[in-house]
Design a protein around this motif. Structure first.
Motif, short mmCIF file in Angstrom:
data_model
loop_
_atom_site.label_atom_id
_atom_site.label_comp_id
_atom_site.label_asym_id
_atom_site.label_seq_id
_atom_site.Cartn_x
_atom_site.Cartn_y
_atom_site.Cartn_z
N GLU A 239 0.85 -1.38 -0.03
CA GLU A 239 0.01 -0.06 -0.05
C GLU A 239 0.89 1.25 -0.02
O GLU A 239 0.64 2.25 -0.88
CB GLU A 239 -0.92 0.14 1.21
CG GLU A 239 -1.91 -1.37 1.14
CD GLU A 239 -1.53 -2.23 2.14
OE1 GLU A 239 -2.03 -2.78 3.27
OE2 GLU A 239 -0.45 -2.81 2.08
N PRO A 240 1.68 1.53 0.95
CA PRO A 240 2.53 2.78 0.85
C PRO A 240 3.61 3.05 -0.20
O PRO A 240 3.85 3.91 -0.80
CB PRO A 240 3.41 2.59 2.21
CG PRO A 240 3.41 1.20 2.63
CD PRO A 240 2.21 0.71 2.03
N TYR A 242 3.09 1.33 -3.24
CA TYR A 242 2.13 2.02 -4.53
C TYR A 242 1.96 3.42 -4.53
O TYR A 242 2.13 4.17 -5.50
CB TYR A 242 0.86 1.04 -4.40
CG TYR A 242 -0.03 1.75 -5.47
CD1 TYR A 242 0.07 1.26 -6.81
CD2 TYR A 242 -0.94 2.72 -5.20
CE1 TYR A 242 -0.77 1.69 -7.85
CE2 TYR A 242 -1.89 3.06 -6.00
CZ TYR A 242 -1.77 2.74 -7.45
OH TYR A 242 -2.60 3.17 -8.40
N TYR A 243 1.67 3.88 -3.28
CA TYR A 243 1.46 5.29 -3.10
C TYR A 243 2.51 6.19 -3.18
O TYR A 243 2.45 7.26 -4.09
CB TYR A 243 0.90 5.61 -1.50
CG TYR A 243 0.17 6.85 -1.56
CD1 TYR A 243 -1.01 7.56 -1.68
CD2 TYR A 243 1.03 7.90 -0.79
CE1 TYR A 243 -1.57 8.68 -1.60
CE2 TYR A 243 0.40 9.33 -0.52
CZ TYR A 243 -0.92 9.56 -0.88
OH TYR A 243 -1.30 11.10 -0.85
N SER A 246 3.65 6.21 -7.25
CA SER A 246 2.70 6.74 -8.00
C SER A 246 3.09 8.34 -8.27
O SER A 246 2.65 8.88 -9.15
CB SER A 246 1.26 6.71 -7.62
OG SER A 246 1.13 7.47 -6.49
N GLU A 247 3.72 8.73 -7.53
CA GLU A 247 4.30 10.31 -7.56
C GLU A 247 5.45 10.42 -8.43
O GLU A 247 5.68 11.50 -9.03
CB GLU A 247 4.73 10.71 -5.97
CG GLU A 247 4.00 11.10 -5.06
CD GLU A 247 3.96 11.62 -3.83
OE1 GLU A 247 3.35 12.45 -3.24
OE2 GLU A 247 5.27 11.70 -3.57
N GLU A 253 -4.75 2.66 -12.00
CA GLU A 253 -5.43 2.93 -10.63
C GLU A 253 -6.08 1.56 -10.10
O GLU A 253 -6.17 0.77 -10.76
CB GLU A 253 -7.02 3.71 -11.36
CG GLU A 253 -6.41 5.32 -11.75
CD GLU A 253 -6.26 6.07 -10.47
OE1 GLU A 253 -6.63 5.71 -9.38
OE2 GLU A 253 -5.51 7.12 -10.87
N TRP A 256 -9.24 1.02 -3.94
CA TRP A 256 -8.87 1.14 -2.60
C TRP A 256 -10.12 0.18 -1.77
O TRP A 256 -9.27 -0.15 -0.41
CB TRP A 256 -8.78 2.39 -1.95
CG TRP A 256 -7.31 2.91 -2.51
CD1 TRP A 256 -7.14 3.73 -3.70
CD2 TRP A 256 -5.97 2.94 -2.16
NE1 TRP A 256 -5.82 4.04 -3.86
CE2 TRP A 256 -4.97 3.50 -2.91
CE3 TRP A 256 -5.45 1.74 -1.16
CZ2 TRP A 256 -3.44 3.15 -2.66
CZ3 TRP A 256 -4.06 1.87 -0.91
CH2 TRP A 256 -3.32 2.84 -1.71
#
Length: 458
Positions: A239-240, A242-243, A246-247, A253, A256
């Motif tokens: 989860e983190p 991926y987040y 993505s930057e 997409e 969630w």
């Protein structure tokens, strides 16, 4: 892109590989729908644990998982000439195993050798390429005076020359620093132009930092596990990562709410295996010096606890790097992690180093596992082998073909090539499993039933 490791290395590192097939099948279709390029679901310790502890057919697990996948590829971890066992197997066993793994559903095979000895990978790479799988050559990463950037680049060159499709930096102990991660990824990308995947562990607190540096250097794929089976001795959590990634680049997409469902499900699954849980609630800085990989740490804790010797853990963690140095700095990954770990435990418990030496250490010193990265301590060689000289050639060349002998030994208990491989790889443990399954079957001879006009005989 991401490879999910929840159903192989995630539970291998955190609950001693005890997750049952039914728990995997209960959620894997949802995981598959999230856009992972691959799911690592087989190989490593899963084959052994299915048979030894879970009374499950590892081949059936693979087939059932593959039947659920619609998007991601099924990936396995293969230990080169060790396959999914703990010793080198003859070439005929390697050929049949790789062929059957692909027939039963494996699409990506990550192949590594604990010593980075290319001779131990050649046969499995050759067969996997011939059978049409994506072959990923893995570099077993560790830290020592001999394991330099140049060392790893030379080894990657050997993998590329054998025809691998991609390269994985396999950091099983979580020792990869941001600086080295960036240098390795950049150099590998520039020289070879192949997809580069990073596999690390969060045990020492470095995994996430290494991933960020690898992202910035142009890594193509990262290995993560969902948070209930991520972090500490497992991979960084999906989860983190991926987040954060993505930057840096557009990523597919994800839903969630679906991630929430998966996390809640896996949280409950982990609770079911509490007795096997490593119960590590923070990083362990000692891993930076002991270099113990995730799966090795969880098993070491469990085994010492079973012997009521958990108070010896610190001493064992201090002894492991000393044994590793004596043996020429082997990376600590199966089977060398077991070889070094068990010997370190013996050294601590006996109070005298190498007063007792395991058969595996003797075989390692003989050269039967391959060429160590650095020379073994000459005094230790003399103590263990006496006047015997270590072998010089490819270890598998000293092993006679095995399959025909194993067929004769196991007889009717092995109904398929897959059954034969269970026995060939796991020996007596495999035989006991096959015998139990054979004994539990109910056979009906319909030719006899038809002789009775009243139907079934009483």
């Amino acid at each position: 892109m991401f490879t999910d490791t929840t159903f192989r290395d995630g539970h291998q590192s955190l609950i001693a590989t005890r997750m049952r097939t039914k728990d995997i099948l209960g959620i894997i279709d949802e995981v598959d729908s999230l856009g992972f390029q691959a799911l690592e679901v087989w190989g490593g310790a899963t084959f052994d644990v299915c048979v030894r502890y879970l009374n499950e057919d590892p081949w059936e697990r693979l087939r059932l998982i593959k039947s659920k996948l619609r998007n991601a590829k099924a990936q396995m971890l293969l230990r080169g000439q060790n396959l999914v066992g703990y010793r080198h197997y003859a070439d005929d066993v390697v050929e049949l195993f790789v062929k059957k793994a692909i027939e039963n559903g494996v699409q990506i095979i990550r192949i590594f050798d604990a010593l980075n000895d290319i001779r131990n990978l050649e046969k499995s790479i050759e067969v996997a390429l011939k059978c049409g799988a994506h072959v990923q050559g893995a570099i077993s990463y560790t830290v020592s005076p001999v394991h330099t950037i140049e060392y790893y680049m030379d080894y990657a060159q050997q993998l590329v020359e054998r025809g691998v499709h991609s390269i994985c930096i396999k950091d099983m102990a979580g020792l990869l620093t941001p600086k080295v991660a960036g240098e390795l990824v950049r150099n590998l990308k520039q020289r070879f132009g192949l997809p580069i995947e990073i596999h690390s562990h969060a045990t020492a607190g470095l995994g996430e930092l290494a991933y960020l540096a690898a992202i910035e250097a142009g890594a193509d794929i990262l290995d993560t596990a969902f948070s209930p089976f991520g972090m500490t001795t497992s991979q960084p959590a999906f989860e983190p990562i991926y987040y954060a990634w993505s930057e840096y680049k557009p990523l597919p997409e994800i839903d969630w709410k679906k991630v929430d469902r998966i996390v809640k499900y896996l949280t409950e699954v982990r609770k079911k295996y509490e007795e096997y849980d490593v119960k590590m609630y923070s990083i362990d800085h000692r891993i930076i010096t002991s270099q113990v990989p995730g799966g090795m740490y969880s098993n070491l804790v469990k085994q010492l606890a079973e012997q009521k010797m958990l108070n010896k853990l610190d001493a064992v963690l201090e002894e492991i790097p000393r044994v590793r140095k004596d043996l020429g700095y082997p990376p600590l990954v199966t089977p060398t992690s077991q070889i070094v770990g068990v010997q370190a435990v013996l050294n601590v418990l006996t109070g005298e180093r190498y007063s007792k030496v395991t058969r595996e250490v003797k075989d390692y010193v003989r050269g039967l596992y391959g060429r160590p990265p650095a020379p073994i301590d000459p005094e230790l060689v003399k103590k263990i082998l006496g006047d015997e000289k270590p072998i010089e050639g490819r270890p598998a060349d000293y092993i006679e073909p095995e399959l025909e002998k194993r067929k004769r030994e196991i007889g009717l208990l092995a109904e398929t090539d897959e059954d034969l491989l269970i026995y060939a790889i796991l020996g007596e443990v495999g035989r006991q499993y096959l015998k139990k399954r054979y004994d539990e079957k109910i056979y009906v001879d319909w030719s006899l039933v038809n002789e009775y006009e009243g139907g079934y005989p009483v």
